[in-house]
Design an enzyme around this catalytic site. Structure first.
Site, PDB file in Angstrom:
ATOM      1  CG  ASP A 112      -2.090  -0.942   1.427  1.00  0.00           C
ATOM      2  OD1 ASP A 112      -2.143  -1.973   0.172  1.00  0.00           O
ATOM      3  OD2 ASP A 112      -3.005  -1.097   1.938  1.00  0.00           O
ATOM      4  CD  GLU A 395      -5.457  -9.391  -7.779  1.00  0.00           C
ATOM      5  OE1 GLU A 395      -4.440  -9.685  -7.089  1.00  0.00           O
ATOM      6  OE2 GLU A 395      -6.694  -9.613  -8.538  1.00  0.00           O
ATOM      7  CG  LEU A 398       4.682 -10.514  -2.956  1.00  0.00           C
ATOM      8  CD1 LEU A 398       6.067 -10.650  -2.170  1.00  0.00           C
ATOM      9  CD2 LEU A 398       4.409  -9.653  -2.425  1.00  0.00           C
TER      10      LEU A 398
END
Ligand SMILES: *[C@@H]1O[C@H](CO)[C@@H](O)[C@H](O)[C@H]1NC(C)=O
Ligand SMILES: *[C@@H]1O[C@H](CO)[C@@H](O)[C@H](O)[C@H]1NC(C)=O
Ligand SMILES: *[C@@H]1O[C@H](CO)[C@@H](O)[C@H](O)[C@H]1NC(C)=O
Ligand SMILES: *[C@@H]1O[C@H](CO)[C@@H](O)[C@H](O)[C@H]1NC(C)=O
Length: 449
Positions: A112, A395, A398
């Protein structure tokens, strides 16, 4: 001569029409701060340039969070203007858009890069009634996402959490209806922290949790406790309804340090009590997804596009019997019980795509004492989905630019995934020759698996 010709023709047809290579479209996740907290689009000029570059690399489209905390700053007043502007840029570049209904806070999880809180009016309700948030056994509240316990309790100024999500998605549909199914090819519905259907069992804020801690059960807001007690009463075990397990350690415990997750006897995960609690804990999570996805299907089901939901890749302690970290996250997955089967079956009911993370990870890149199994976990969830006829998309968890990671993603994709979303668009991806070159090779490889 004739036979020869037919043999030749036969082989030729198999080659031309029979052996079809698999084509998996690749999308790219936009930066978390694509829309600023004040509701304006962040650096549209740079976005337009990046979009052209993505298009030139055969990327299918981009994925954006649509932040609840930005759009519904004022209760029941939705401002979609930045997202309308974004969609125009995406269309101008000839790309497609995947939209995530992001009902969570941004700012405390891995990767984030900015803070976007829940809407101010929600936080204000939370000040007078903190039990609308997930709570751990120490009384710590987590303001990332509303507790599932208020899904059907009208504590948000007269609305339930379900009403609030429904109103938001309806306003989204009313605003973007003409693009749904054409430029907007997927709506992914956020069902928990990080947009994943899970409990916030491993929170990074205040240094509560560090990898590979087992995390903690989040069932201590007053509504969840009351639901647990009711469930216990109904099942003839009222003494089991007072709290979660009292021997489950804390955030950073190892399984072997606890009674619940190890085999030190007593009321462990595989005891009758353990099964009672874990069944309840996962069922209320699955029911949360079931209700919201049912509503999403009502709202979006008539458009020719995917509805998706994301499951977290909780891979640490996967190689132990109890799978402690998955259990606290709400996935009742142990050596005896496949926790993703019930989830896939709920997705099937609503025609929802099973989106999973960590497709790039290898077991060997993880520290051995943490008993991680990212590759086995991907295989399990993929096969549970495909067995239910549920499309699976993926997905990476990292940032990755290396061929080894891309190679692992390609080999999972070859087993039959629907789409892949790459995390994440940045200058490091598009402006670094070597990273960009590897990425474009990867995108093209995904088109010819
Ligand atoms: C919506 O947000 C934009 C960007 O902050 C702002 O310029 C516009 O006035 C807002 N629209 C309304 C109706 O409030
Ligand atoms: C867990 O509890 C059950 C029932 O109390 C017991 O039979 C078992 O030996 C304990 N240990 C493990 C690893 O299951
Ligand atoms: C990655 O693989 C591509 C071929 O697909 C190759 O051209 C490139 O040099 C490789 N990059 C590295 C860093 O090995
Ligand atoms: C490009 O990215 C790689 C990491 O993938 C890094 O090692 C390299 O230094 C970067 N190159 C430039 C010019 O920044």
């Amino acid at each position: 001569m004739k036979t020869w010709f037919f043999v030749f023709f036969f082989c030729f047809s198999i080659y031309t029409f029979g052996i079809k290579s698999t084509n998996v479209p690749v999308y790219v996740m936009l930066p978390l701060d694509t829309v600023n907290n004040d509701g304006t689009l962040n650096n549209p000029t740079q976005l337009a340039t990046w979009f052209q570059k993505l298009k030139s690399g055969n990327v299918e489209g981009v994925m954006t969070d649509v932040w609840w905390g930005i759009v519904e700053k004022e209760e029941k007043q939705y401002n979609w203007s930045a997202y309308q502007q974004l969609l125009t840029l995406v269309k101008n570049a000839g790309l497609k858009l995947q939209c995530v209904m992001s009902f969570h806070q941004c700012g405390i999880n891995v990767g984030d890069q900015c803070y976007i809180l829940l809407p101010p009016w929600v936080l204000s309700v939370g000040q007078s009634n903190p039990d609308i948030f997930y709570t751990d056994m120490h009384g710590h509240r987590d303001q990332e996402y509303l507790s599932l316990s208020i899904d059907n309790r009208a504590v948000l100024n007269g609305r339930t959490a379900i009403n609030v999500y429904q109103d938001f998605m309806t306003s989204f549909k009313n605003t973007f209806g003409s693009d749904l199914g054409s430029s907007i090819v997927e709506v992914q519905v956020g069902l928990g922290p990080s947009g994943e259907m899970r409990y916030p069992s491993y929170q990074l804020q205040d240094n509560l949790w560090q990898f590979p801690g087992i995390g903690e059960f989040q069932c201590y807001d007053k509504y969840m406790l009351s639901d647990l007690q009711n469930y216990a009463n109904e099942n003839g075990h009222s003494d089991w309804g007072h709290a979660g397990p009292n021997n489950a350690g804390t955030y950073n415990s190892l399984p072997s340090q606890t009674g619940f997750f190890s085999d030190n006897g007593g009321d462990n995960w595989s005891s009758a009590y353990g099964d009672f609690f874990l069944t309840w804990y996962t069922n209320v999570l699955i029911n949360h997804g079931d209700q919201i996805l049912g509503i999403a299907k009502n709202i979006f089901g008539s458009y020719n596009m995917r509805i998706a939901a994301k499951i977290s890749g909780v891979h640490w302690w996967y190689m132990t019997d109890s799978h402690a970290a998955e259990l606290t996250a709400g996935y009742y997955d142990t050596i005896n019980h496949d926790g993703y089967n019930d989830i896939a079956s709920m997705f099937k009911k609503h025609g929802v795509v099973f989106d999973f993370t960590c497709l790039e990870m290898s077991d060997s890149s993880q520290p051995s004492y943490a008993k991680c199994g990212p590759q086995e976990l991907v295989q399990l969830t993929l096969h549970d989905s495909l067995n239910h006829g549920v499309p699976y998309s993926g997905e990476n968890a990292l940032t990755c630019y290396d061929n080894d990671s891309y190679g692992r993603i390609e080999s999972v994709a070859r087993e039959g995934i629907t789409a892949f979303t790459y995390l994440r668009l940045s200058s490091d991806l598009v402006d670094n020759q070597s990273n960009w070159g590897n990425f474009v090779n990867f995108v093209n490889a995904m088109h010819n698996l």
